[in-house]
Design a protein around this motif. Structure first.
Motif, PDB file in Angstrom:
ATOM      1  N   GLN A  36       0.843  -1.191   0.000  1.00 18.16           N
ATOM      2  CA  GLN A  36       0.000   0.000   0.000  1.00 18.16           C
ATOM      3  C   GLN A  36       0.879   1.241   0.000  1.00 18.16           C
ATOM      4  O   GLN A  36       1.927   1.264   0.665  1.00 18.16           O
ATOM      5  CB  GLN A  36      -0.885  -0.004   1.249  1.00 18.16           C
ATOM      6  CG  GLN A  36      -1.803  -1.216   1.283  1.00 18.16           C
ATOM      7  CD  GLN A  36      -2.617  -1.292   2.548  1.00 18.16           C
ATOM      8  OE1 GLN A  36      -2.359  -0.579   3.516  1.00 18.16           O
ATOM      9  NE2 GLN A  36      -3.618  -2.155   2.548  1.00 18.16           N
ATOM     10  N   ILE A  42      -2.382   0.739  -4.452  1.00 17.07           N
ATOM     11  CA  ILE A  42      -1.578  -0.480  -4.321  1.00 17.07           C
ATOM     12  C   ILE A  42      -0.588  -0.513  -5.470  1.00 17.07           C
ATOM     13  O   ILE A  42      -0.956  -0.314  -6.636  1.00 17.07           O
ATOM     14  CB  ILE A  42      -2.460  -1.743  -4.289  1.00 17.07           C
ATOM     15  CG1 ILE A  42      -3.313  -1.696  -3.016  1.00 17.07           C
ATOM     16  CG2 ILE A  42      -1.612  -3.020  -4.330  1.00 17.07           C
ATOM     17  CD1 ILE A  42      -4.181  -2.905  -2.781  1.00 17.07           C
ATOM     18  N   ALA A  75       0.981   0.094   7.059  1.00 17.30           N
ATOM     19  CA  ALA A  75      -0.109   0.433   6.138  1.00 17.30           C
ATOM     20  C   ALA A  75      -0.626   1.838   6.422  1.00 17.30           C
ATOM     21  O   ALA A  75      -0.865   2.197   7.571  1.00 17.30           O
ATOM     22  CB  ALA A  75      -1.229  -0.579   6.314  1.00 17.30           C
TER      23      ALA A  75
END
Ligand code: GLU
Length: 304
Positions: free
Chosen positions: A106, A138, A130
């Motif tokens: 991510q 992504i 994240a």
């Protein structure tokens, strides 16, 4: 045959894959005609795939308009048109496979941050925690490898993926699947063997080959034809207000496209139909004759 259940075979399969951001203009028509002629001259199947994956950029009615323009010029596709908007589950599956193999991460970097990296992504988010939900893209990890392929028109093309591109986006921050992922999932699904498209996409091809390799897909043969640019060096495109082609002028447009592709069509006989022009094009198609130049300025075209 319904293309959602298309039976894979090794028969030549080509495709034209417009994005419905507006009607066809002369630049996109040339791509349609070149991919059509290459397919038909090789006794192949020619598919049309509507790349309607980016609603914010699309124009209402454009998909239908493009198909009607193709029909008006007698550019008849084989099999049902595949709409990418019906394929989201398949892109999701591909994303899951890449994630399971640890290729995805991510990323919440902004355009500005990426510009500051010199526009080649430097892996900043690879191992960061994240980012907050909803605000990340992504990316797929790239390696420091060089990818090359033999282009039917341009000859050998090489790109160092890690140094020239870096990790690239496959799911955008707005949660739309990126072109690079969707295109290879569908080229594999439709068993496309040959891709003739504009030179503006040649630098995407190594990314697509890389994804094909990660997912175990086969790599089609590519040919990138020159694109027409306007006086400011910009590709003729819907964004730059290129005029839509006039379906009533089909015969002349096909003749001009054959000239652009360097096939030396004979003077048009005023009674010649689109179909006759296309038949002449199939008979005389020579991919080697297509100019190698990346861009051809509109004002240098000898065609009116
Ligand atoms: N949909 C893309 C476009 O209209 C073309 C994709 C492709 O041919 O790979 O520019």
């Amino acid at each position: 045959m319904n293309s959602q259940t298309r039976n894979h075979s090794s028969k030549y399969t080509g495709r034209f894959a417009p994005s419905p951001t507006g009607p066809l203009h002369f630049g996109s028509l040339i791509t349609a005609i070149a991919s059509y002629l290459d397919a038909k001259a090789n006794n192949g199947v020619w598919l049309v795939r509507m790349e309607d994956l980016d609603p914010p950029r699309e124009t209402e009615g454009a998909a239908e308009q493009i198909l009607n323009q193709l029909i008006a010029l007698d550019l008849r596709w084989d099999e049902e048109v595949l709409f990418q908007s019906s394929r989201l589950d398949n892109y999701e599956d591909a994303l899951k496979k890449l994630t399971a193999k640890n290729y995805c991460f991510q990323c919440d970097c902004t355009r500005l941050q990426i510009k500051a990296m010199g526009s080649v992504y430097n892996g900043r988010c690879r191992d960061r925690p994240a980012p907050p939900k909803e605000k990340f893209a992504i990316r797929v990890r790239t390696e420091d490898i060089s990818i090359d392929f033999d282009d039917l028109v341009q000859g050998n093309y090489q790109q160092s993926l890690g140094k020239e591109v870096g990790d690239f986006v496959i799911l955008r921050k707005d949660k739309l699947f990126a072109y690079q992922l969707a295109v290879i999932v569908d080229d594999a699904f439709q068993d496309v063997t040959h891709i003739i498209r504009g030179y503006d996409l040649i630098d995407s091809t190594p990314r697509q080959i890389y994804l094909q390799q990660l997912l175990g897909y086969h790599t089609p043969i590519y040919g990138h034809i020159p694109v027409i640019v306007n006086g400011q060096g910009q590709k003729l495109s819907k964004q730059h207000f290129a005029d839509p082609i006039d379906p009533n002028n089909g015969m002349k447009l096909i003749h001009q496209s054959l000239q652009f592709l360097n096939l030396n069509p004979p003077e048009i006989n005023s009674s010649a139909s689109c179909l006759e022009q296309l038949a002449w094009g199939i008979e005389n198609w020579d991919v080697q004759a297509v100019p190698k130049l990346a861009n051809i300025p509109e004002n240098l075209l000898e065609i009116e």
